[in-house]
Design a protein around this motif. Structure first.
Motif, PDB file in Angstrom:
ATOM      1  N   ARG A 115      -4.213  -5.229  19.848  1.00  0.00           N
ATOM      2  CA  ARG A 115      -2.921  -4.607  19.553  1.00  0.00           C
ATOM      3  C   ARG A 115      -2.371  -5.105  18.216  1.00  0.00           C
ATOM      4  O   ARG A 115      -1.828  -4.321  17.422  1.00  0.00           O
ATOM      5  CB  ARG A 115      -1.913  -4.878  20.671  1.00  0.00           C
ATOM      6  CG  ARG A 115      -2.278  -4.241  22.014  1.00  0.00           C
ATOM      7  CD  ARG A 115      -1.069  -4.168  22.935  1.00  0.00           C
ATOM      8  NE  ARG A 115      -0.422  -5.456  23.120  1.00  0.00           N
ATOM      9  CZ  ARG A 115      -0.752  -6.333  24.062  1.00  0.00           C
ATOM     10  NH1 ARG A 115      -1.769  -6.090  24.883  1.00  0.00           N
ATOM     11  NH2 ARG A 115      -0.089  -7.476  24.186  1.00  0.00           N
ATOM     12  N   GLU A 116      -2.491  -6.390  17.967  1.00  0.00           N
ATOM     13  CA  GLU A 116      -1.991  -6.927  16.706  1.00  0.00           C
ATOM     14  C   GLU A 116      -2.748  -6.326  15.520  1.00  0.00           C
ATOM     15  O   GLU A 116      -2.146  -5.966  14.500  1.00  0.00           O
ATOM     16  CB  GLU A 116      -2.121  -8.445  16.695  1.00  0.00           C
ATOM     17  CG  GLU A 116      -1.569  -9.099  15.439  1.00  0.00           C
ATOM     18  CD  GLU A 116      -1.672 -10.601  15.469  1.00  0.00           C
ATOM     19  OE1 GLU A 116      -1.543 -11.222  14.390  1.00  0.00           O
ATOM     20  OE2 GLU A 116      -1.876 -11.174  16.557  1.00  0.00           O
ATOM     21  N   LEU A 117      -4.061  -6.204  15.647  1.00  0.00           N
ATOM     22  CA  LEU A 117      -4.848  -5.592  14.584  1.00  0.00           C
ATOM     23  C   LEU A 117      -4.424  -4.143  14.353  1.00  0.00           C
ATOM     24  O   LEU A 117      -4.264  -3.695  13.212  1.00  0.00           O
ATOM     25  CB  LEU A 117      -6.334  -5.675  14.941  1.00  0.00           C
ATOM     26  CG  LEU A 117      -7.339  -5.129  13.927  1.00  0.00           C
ATOM     27  CD1 LEU A 117      -8.614  -5.969  13.972  1.00  0.00           C
ATOM     28  CD2 LEU A 117      -7.685  -3.675  14.214  1.00  0.00           C
ATOM     29  N   LEU A 118      -4.236  -3.393  15.435  1.00  0.00           N
ATOM     30  CA  LEU A 118      -3.833  -1.993  15.308  1.00  0.00           C
ATOM     31  C   LEU A 118      -2.404  -1.858  14.796  1.00  0.00           C
ATOM     32  O   LEU A 118      -2.088  -0.895  14.072  1.00  0.00           O
ATOM     33  CB  LEU A 118      -3.989  -1.285  16.648  1.00  0.00           C
ATOM     34  CG  LEU A 118      -5.439  -1.090  17.116  1.00  0.00           C
ATOM     35  CD1 LEU A 118      -5.478  -0.597  18.558  1.00  0.00           C
ATOM     36  CD2 LEU A 118      -6.177  -0.120  16.194  1.00  0.00           C
ATOM     37  N   ASP A 119      -1.544  -2.795  15.121  1.00  0.00           N
ATOM     38  CA  ASP A 119      -0.184  -2.779  14.567  1.00  0.00           C
ATOM     39  C   ASP A 119      -0.227  -2.913  13.042  1.00  0.00           C
ATOM     40  O   ASP A 119       0.501  -2.210  12.320  1.00  0.00           O
ATOM     41  CB  ASP A 119       0.649  -3.921  15.148  1.00  0.00           C
ATOM     42  CG  ASP A 119       1.060  -3.683  16.597  1.00  0.00           C
ATOM     43  OD1 ASP A 119       1.011  -2.530  17.050  1.00  0.00           O
ATOM     44  OD2 ASP A 119       1.428  -4.675  17.263  1.00  0.00           O
ATOM     45  N   ARG A 120      -1.072  -3.822  12.554  1.00  0.00           N
ATOM     46  CA  ARG A 120      -1.196  -3.989  11.105  1.00  0.00           C
ATOM     47  C   ARG A 120      -1.768  -2.732  10.458  1.00  0.00           C
ATOM     48  O   ARG A 120      -1.333  -2.315   9.381  1.00  0.00           O
ATOM     49  CB  ARG A 120      -2.078  -5.203  10.789  1.00  0.00           C
ATOM     50  CG  ARG A 120      -1.460  -6.540  11.168  1.00  0.00           C
ATOM     51  CD  ARG A 120      -2.189  -7.693  10.498  1.00  0.00           C
ATOM     52  NE  ARG A 120      -3.605  -7.730  10.836  1.00  0.00           N
ATOM     53  CZ  ARG A 120      -4.109  -8.401  11.859  1.00  0.00           C
ATOM     54  NH1 ARG A 120      -3.302  -9.113  12.663  1.00  0.00           N
ATOM     55  NH2 ARG A 120      -5.419  -8.398  12.098  1.00  0.00           N
ATOM     56  N   LEU A 121      -2.749  -2.133  11.131  1.00  0.00           N
ATOM     57  CA  LEU A 121      -3.344  -0.911  10.600  1.00  0.00           C
ATOM     58  C   LEU A 121      -2.329   0.218  10.568  1.00  0.00           C
ATOM     59  O   LEU A 121      -2.252   0.975   9.584  1.00  0.00           O
ATOM     60  CB  LEU A 121      -4.547  -0.523  11.455  1.00  0.00           C
ATOM     61  CG  LEU A 121      -5.301   0.726  11.005  1.00  0.00           C
ATOM     62  CD1 LEU A 121      -5.935   0.513   9.637  1.00  0.00           C
ATOM     63  CD2 LEU A 121      -6.359   1.102  12.045  1.00  0.00           C
ATOM     64  N   ALA A 122      -1.535   0.351  11.619  1.00  0.00           N
ATOM     65  CA  ALA A 122      -0.522   1.409  11.666  1.00  0.00           C
ATOM     66  C   ALA A 122       0.495   1.247  10.547  1.00  0.00           C
ATOM     67  O   ALA A 122       0.879   2.230   9.886  1.00  0.00           O
ATOM     68  CB  ALA A 122       0.175   1.408  13.026  1.00  0.00           C
ATOM     69  N   ALA A 123       0.938   0.026  10.313  1.00  0.00           N
ATOM     70  CA  ALA A 123       1.900  -0.211   9.232  1.00  0.00           C
ATOM     71  C   ALA A 123       1.304   0.161   7.885  1.00  0.00           C
ATOM     72  O   ALA A 123       2.007   0.647   6.987  1.00  0.00           O
ATOM     73  CB  ALA A 123       2.336  -1.672   9.242  1.00  0.00           C
ATOM     74  N   ARG A 124       0.018  -0.041   7.750  1.00  0.00           N
ATOM     75  CA  ARG A 124      -0.661   0.234   6.484  1.00  0.00           C
ATOM     76  C   ARG A 124      -0.888   1.730   6.258  1.00  0.00           C
ATOM     77  O   ARG A 124      -0.840   2.206   5.117  1.00  0.00           O
ATOM     78  CB  ARG A 124      -1.998  -0.507   6.499  1.00  0.00           C
ATOM     79  CG  ARG A 124      -2.774  -0.464   5.225  1.00  0.00           C
ATOM     80  CD  ARG A 124      -3.986  -1.374   5.344  1.00  0.00           C
ATOM     81  NE  ARG A 124      -4.691  -1.474   4.093  1.00  0.00           N
ATOM     82  CZ  ARG A 124      -5.774  -2.229   3.906  1.00  0.00           C
ATOM     83  NH1 ARG A 124      -6.245  -2.950   4.921  1.00  0.00           N
ATOM     84  NH2 ARG A 124      -6.365  -2.263   2.726  1.00  0.00           N
ATOM     85  N   LEU A 125      -1.165   2.469   7.328  1.00  0.00           N
ATOM     86  CA  LEU A 125      -1.570   3.864   7.185  1.00  0.00           C
ATOM     87  C   LEU A 125      -0.447   4.863   7.446  1.00  0.00           C
ATOM     88  O   LEU A 125      -0.616   6.054   7.167  1.00  0.00           O
ATOM     89  CB  LEU A 125      -2.743   4.158   8.126  1.00  0.00           C
ATOM     90  CG  LEU A 125      -4.065   3.474   7.768  1.00  0.00           C
ATOM     91  CD1 LEU A 125      -5.119   3.802   8.814  1.00  0.00           C
ATOM     92  CD2 LEU A 125      -4.543   3.905   6.387  1.00  0.00           C
ATOM     93  N   LYS A 126       0.648   4.426   7.979  1.00  0.00           N
ATOM     94  CA  LYS A 126       1.756   5.337   8.240  1.00  0.00           C
ATOM     95  C   LYS A 126       2.171   6.038   6.960  1.00  0.00           C
ATOM     96  O   LYS A 126       2.371   5.405   5.924  1.00  0.00           O
ATOM     97  CB  LYS A 126       2.925   4.556   8.839  1.00  0.00           C
ATOM     98  CG  LYS A 126       4.059   5.406   9.345  1.00  0.00           C
ATOM     99  CD  LYS A 126       5.126   4.518   9.994  1.00  0.00           C
ATOM    100  CE  LYS A 126       6.284   5.335  10.518  1.00  0.00           C
ATOM    101  NZ  LYS A 126       7.308   4.466  11.162  1.00  0.00           N
ATOM    102  N   HIS A 127       2.264   7.366   7.012  1.00  0.00           N
ATOM    103  CA  HIS A 127       2.679   8.209   5.885  1.00  0.00           C
ATOM    104  C   HIS A 127       1.632   8.305   4.779  1.00  0.00           C
ATOM    105  O   HIS A 127       1.929   8.848   3.713  1.00  0.00           O
ATOM    106  CB  HIS A 127       4.008   7.728   5.275  1.00  0.00           C
ATOM    107  CG  HIS A 127       5.127   7.581   6.254  1.00  0.00           C
ATOM    108  ND1 HIS A 127       5.454   8.578   7.140  1.00  0.00           N
ATOM    109  CD2 HIS A 127       5.975   6.554   6.495  1.00  0.00           C
ATOM    110  CE1 HIS A 127       6.467   8.171   7.887  1.00  0.00           C
ATOM    111  NE2 HIS A 127       6.791   6.946   7.519  1.00  0.00           N
ATOM    112  N   ARG A 128       0.418   7.822   4.997  1.00  0.00           N
ATOM    113  CA  ARG A 128      -0.600   7.895   3.954  1.00  0.00           C
ATOM    114  C   ARG A 128      -1.518   9.096   4.097  1.00  0.00           C
ATOM    115  O   ARG A 128      -2.298   9.397   3.184  1.00  0.00           O
ATOM    116  CB  ARG A 128      -1.446   6.617   3.941  1.00  0.00           C
ATOM    117  CG  ARG A 128      -0.786   5.474   3.203  1.00  0.00           C
ATOM    118  CD  ARG A 128      -1.742   4.318   2.997  1.00  0.00           C
ATOM    119  NE  ARG A 128      -2.993   4.700   2.346  1.00  0.00           N
ATOM    120  CZ  ARG A 128      -3.984   3.843   2.078  1.00  0.00           C
ATOM    121  NH1 ARG A 128      -3.855   2.567   2.414  1.00  0.00           N
ATOM    122  NH2 ARG A 128      -5.086   4.266   1.492  1.00  0.00           N
ATOM    123  N   GLY A 129      -1.478   9.778   5.237  1.00  0.00           N
ATOM    124  CA  GLY A 129      -2.374  10.908   5.449  1.00  0.00           C
ATOM    125  C   GLY A 129      -3.064  10.829   6.789  1.00  0.00           C
ATOM    126  O   GLY A 129      -2.756   9.990   7.635  1.00  0.00           O
TER     127      GLY A 129
END
Length: 213
Positions: free
Chosen positions: A36-50
């Motif tokens: 979950r922590e890894l996916l949270d970081r990924l979500a923050a990174r990719l949100k609004h990027r496509g």
């Protein structure tokens, strides 16, 4: 005796086990704080990027976790029955049937790809080609995150989920996966490992993150 062939009908195998597989794994992230922590970081990174693809999505739980955090994500799976299950379980998401070795997407279409335990069913010699396909559909600096079983050799399960089918999975050393990613044109950012949780199959879990050059 006819020699064993590596996953001769992977789509059919997953069609047969789609029900019990979804039941077992749909809520597995609830018990996996590391993931979950890894996916949270990924979500923050990719949100609004496509757009982001959850490649080998199974019942759609990884993609749904990202979607709930604002990521424009869709799921893709080889098994038509698994896609149907994912659509029923996650009606707000998009799911498509397709092969991660030949993604039905144009070059540079995606901001990211997440592939949790999907490349494990490819023969070792096919992994590099699949990662090149991932790189093809990623935009420059697009992100890829892989999760796989660490180790050497392969594991084979007979009568998987009691449905009369067998399945093969390859184990990979982190350094080998890093080499495959670099060969595909993906700059490796991080490779992390963790021991299995007590309810998981007893292999080291490995997570590789990289960006397309």
């Amino acid at each position: 005796m006819e020699p064993h062939r590596w996953n001769p009908d992977l789509a059919g195998t997953y069609d047969r086990v789609a029900g019990p597989y979804a039941e077992q794994f749909l809520h597995e992230l609830d018990r996996k704080p590391f993931d979950r922590e890894l996916l949270d970081r990924l979500a923050a990174r990719l949100k609004h990027r496509g757009r982001v693809c959850d490649a080998g999505c199974g019942p759609g739980h990884v993609g749904r976790y990202l979607a709930d955090r604002g990521v424009d994500v869709f799921g893709l799976d080889l098994s038509p029955e698994m896609v149907a299950r994912a659509r029923a379980l996650n009606p707000a998401m998009r799911f498509e049937q397709g092969d991660l070795r030949a993604l039905p997407l144009p070059d540079g279409a995606l901001a990211g790809i997440v592939a949790f335990y999907s490349i494990i069913h490819l023969e070792r010699g096919a992994v590099a080609g699949a990662l090149r396909e991932f790189a093809r559909v990623l935009a420059p600096r697009g992100v890829v995150v892989l999760a796989f079983h660490g180790g050497d050799g392969e594991v084979h399960a007979d009568d998987w989920f009691g449905r009369g089918v067998s399945v093969d999975a390859a184990l990979h050393q982190p350094s080998d996966m890093a080499s495959y990613l670099e060969q595909a044109g993906v700059e490796v950012e991080a490779i992390t490992t963790r021991p299995p949780y007590d309810f998981e199959y007893k292999t080291t879990r490995v997570y590789a993150t990289g960006v397309k050059r």
